[in-house]
Design a protein around this motif. Structure first.
Motif, short mmCIF file in Angstrom:
data_model
loop_
_atom_site.label_atom_id
_atom_site.label_comp_id
_atom_site.label_asym_id
_atom_site.label_seq_id
_atom_site.Cartn_x
_atom_site.Cartn_y
_atom_site.Cartn_z
N ARG A 182 67.29 17.75 90.10
CA ARG A 182 66.12 17.13 90.76
C ARG A 182 66.44 15.69 91.18
NH1 ARG A 182 63.08 12.78 89.03
NH2 ARG A 182 61.98 13.60 87.22
N VAL A 232 63.26 14.03 83.16
CA VAL A 232 64.51 13.25 83.21
C VAL A 232 64.70 12.47 81.91
CG1 VAL A 232 65.57 11.24 84.33
CG2 VAL A 232 64.72 13.12 85.70
N VAL A 267 69.79 6.25 88.24
CA VAL A 267 69.28 7.21 87.24
C VAL A 267 70.35 8.28 86.97
CG1 VAL A 267 67.49 8.92 86.72
CG2 VAL A 267 66.88 6.79 87.88
N ILE A 326 68.35 3.48 93.64
CA ILE A 326 67.66 3.62 92.34
C ILE A 326 67.93 5.02 91.77
CG2 ILE A 326 65.36 3.86 91.29
CD1 ILE A 326 64.47 1.46 92.99
N ILE A 367 73.10 6.99 84.76
CA ILE A 367 72.69 6.92 83.35
C ILE A 367 72.76 8.31 82.71
CG2 ILE A 367 70.76 6.42 81.78
CD1 ILE A 367 69.91 4.26 83.83
N LEU A 368 72.29 9.33 83.45
CA LEU A 368 72.33 10.71 82.93
C LEU A 368 73.77 11.14 82.69
CD1 LEU A 368 69.59 12.43 85.15
CD2 LEU A 368 69.48 12.05 82.69
N MET A 417 60.80 7.34 90.05
CA MET A 417 62.25 7.13 90.04
C MET A 417 62.59 5.73 89.54
SD MET A 417 63.62 9.98 91.04
CE MET A 417 65.31 9.54 91.16
N THR A 418 61.77 4.73 89.93
CA THR A 418 62.04 3.35 89.50
C THR A 418 61.91 3.23 87.99
OG1 THR A 418 61.12 2.63 91.61
CG2 THR A 418 61.41 0.94 89.94
N GLU A 451 62.07 5.60 85.88
CA GLU A 451 63.06 6.47 85.21
C GLU A 451 64.35 5.74 84.88
OE1 GLU A 451 63.73 9.94 87.58
OE2 GLU A 451 61.95 10.94 86.80
N LEU A 452 64.65 4.69 85.65
CA LEU A 452 65.84 3.88 85.33
C LEU A 452 65.75 3.39 83.90
CD1 LEU A 452 66.49 1.50 88.37
CD2 LEU A 452 68.11 3.11 87.37
N MET A 461 58.30 12.18 85.20
CA MET A 461 59.38 11.41 84.57
C MET A 461 59.86 12.03 83.27
SD MET A 461 57.58 7.75 85.13
CE MET A 461 58.53 6.88 83.92
N PRO A 472 66.50 18.81 85.53
CA PRO A 472 66.10 17.44 85.91
C PRO A 472 67.23 16.67 86.60
CG PRO A 472 65.54 17.89 83.61
CD PRO A 472 66.41 19.00 84.07
N ALA A 508 65.27 6.61 81.16
CA ALA A 508 66.52 7.35 80.94
C ALA A 508 67.48 6.51 80.10
CB ALA A 508 67.16 7.74 82.28
N LEU A 509 67.53 5.20 80.40
CA LEU A 509 68.42 4.31 79.65
C LEU A 509 67.98 4.24 78.18
CD1 LEU A 509 70.80 2.31 79.99
CD2 LEU A 509 69.11 0.49 80.26
N TYR A 560 65.47 3.17 97.36
CA TYR A 560 65.20 4.25 96.39
C TYR A 560 66.38 5.21 96.25
CZ TYR A 560 60.64 2.31 95.90
OH TYR A 560 59.63 1.43 95.61
#
Lengths: 101, 265
Positions: A63, B195, A86, A82, A89-90, B74-75, B77-78, B192, A60, B81-82, A79
């Motif tokens: 990805r 992730v 992400v 954005i 954060i990972l 993706m939006t 997922e912010l 999602m 992931p 994921a947090l 995007y």
């Protein structure tokens, strides 16, 4: 423009390819580890399985990296940033667990 | 022997997950804890690997059908994921009984929701898994992003806390409140999940809460089961499978509650 009209088939295919390669390679690595466990004693089979698990955890993340790259490549800055968020954060998640193993 | 049993368990969890769209994590965590004697925190961490496997295998299919909204995913997922990473970190401070109690409550809630939906004739899980290859989706524009992000944060936190995908929260929020077509909502949620689960699984792994010797056979079984389930889905009477799943969920919730009560008495 509606959200779903913005989607490009090539973008979807590229991300799907990453997931497919990740899932299949993890499957074969883990399977190799399991089969090795039948014939080989010691830590080698477990280490092969560990590689499979780590590949699965990384899929992931790769990805997200690919999506981030594609968004920036298409100059879709919003995007792109954005996706980068992400990814950060990972990465922070992996750092927060450091030293606890 | 145990390894073979884990492959079979993973296979059936993947098969049921793909046929109903619920995902295997909700079944694997309690089974690992109750029947394999694995501490609940390690059972959660280990089942997250299976959740990522299911998501990677199935969302690649959805992406090829162009039913996934990558930008929306993706939006959100912010937030997922947090929520997942923070909760996975905090779970180290939770006691075992609290986790088992929360899991039993979540199992009961999910089983009752599935039964209620089934009676109303609504699709239970991932309806895009049953769709043909060429699909036309009406134009739409997702609405109420703040609400979607807040719900995703909760779904992510639940994923980090219980080792599940969080689909039962994300799909209704996207469909009902964000006005995203159901097929797109389910495919995007599936996209999602990988992730979300990875964000918490990385923390679990660093803490030593993923048992590689358990995760590997489970993931192998889940991978084969979910691929077979996705192929079988259009030809199977899912109502029977859904009732089977609900039965297993009630059994596991009851078993977890008894296990908790037994510990207290």
């Amino acid at each position: 423009m509606a959200m779903n009209q913005m989607r490009e088939p090539a973008f979807d295919r590229a991300v799907a390819l990453v997931l497919r390669i990740g899932a299949f390679s993890c499957f074969f690595v883990m399977l190799t580890g399991l089969i090795a466990g039948l014939f080989v004693r010691g830590y080698i089979p477990l280490e092969i399985e560990r590689v499979g698990v780590l590949l699965m955890l990384a899929t992931p993340v790769v990805r997200v990296i690919v999506a981030c790259f594609l968004f920036f490549w298409e100059k879709d800055w919003k995007y792109g940033w954005i996706s980068l968020g992400v990814l950060v954060i990972l990465m922070l998640g992996s750092v927060s667990g450091l030293g606890e193993h | 022997m145990v390894t073979a049993l884990l492959v079979v368990l993973g296979f059936f969890a993947g098969l049921l997950g793909a046929l109903t769209g619920i995902g295997g994590g909700v079944l694997l965590t309690p089974i690992l804890a109750l029947h394999f004697g694995i501490p609940i925190r390690q059972a959660i961490g280990t089942s997250l690997v299976a959740v990522i496997t299911t998501s990677a295998a199935s969302s690649s299919v959805h992406l090829q059908r162009h039913t996934t909204d990558i930008r929306l995913g993706m939006t959100l997922e912010l937030a997922t994921a947090l929520g997942a990473a923070v909760m996975a970190y905090l779970v180290g401070y939770f006691n075992r009984n609290a986790l088992e109690g929360l899991f039993a409550a979540f199992l009961l809630y999910s089983a009752i929701t599935i039964l209620t939906k089934g009676r109303k004739g609504e699709p239970v899980g991932d309806e895009s898994a049953h769709a043909p290859n060429e699909i036309s989706i009406p134009p739409y524009e997702p609405k109420r992003y703040p609400l979607g992000l807040a719900a995703s944060l909760v779904a992510g936190a639940l994923s980090g806390l219980l080792g599940i995908g969080g689909g039962p929260i994300k799909v209704p929020v996207m469909y009902i409140f964000m006005k995203v077509p159901l097929m797109v909502a389910t495919a995007t949620s599936n996209f999602m999940i990988g992730v979300t689960a990875a964000a918490s699984a990385i923390v679990y792994y660093r803490r030593g809460d993923i048992l590689v010797q358990v995760a590997a056979p489970l993931a192998v079984g889940v991978f084969v089961g979910s691929l077979l389930g996705a192929r079988m889905a259009p030809r199977i009477n899912t109502k029977v499978v859904v009732y089977l799943l609900v039965g297993v969920m009630f059994y596991l919730a009851g078993h977890l509650i008894l296990h908790l009560l037994w510990g207290w008495l």
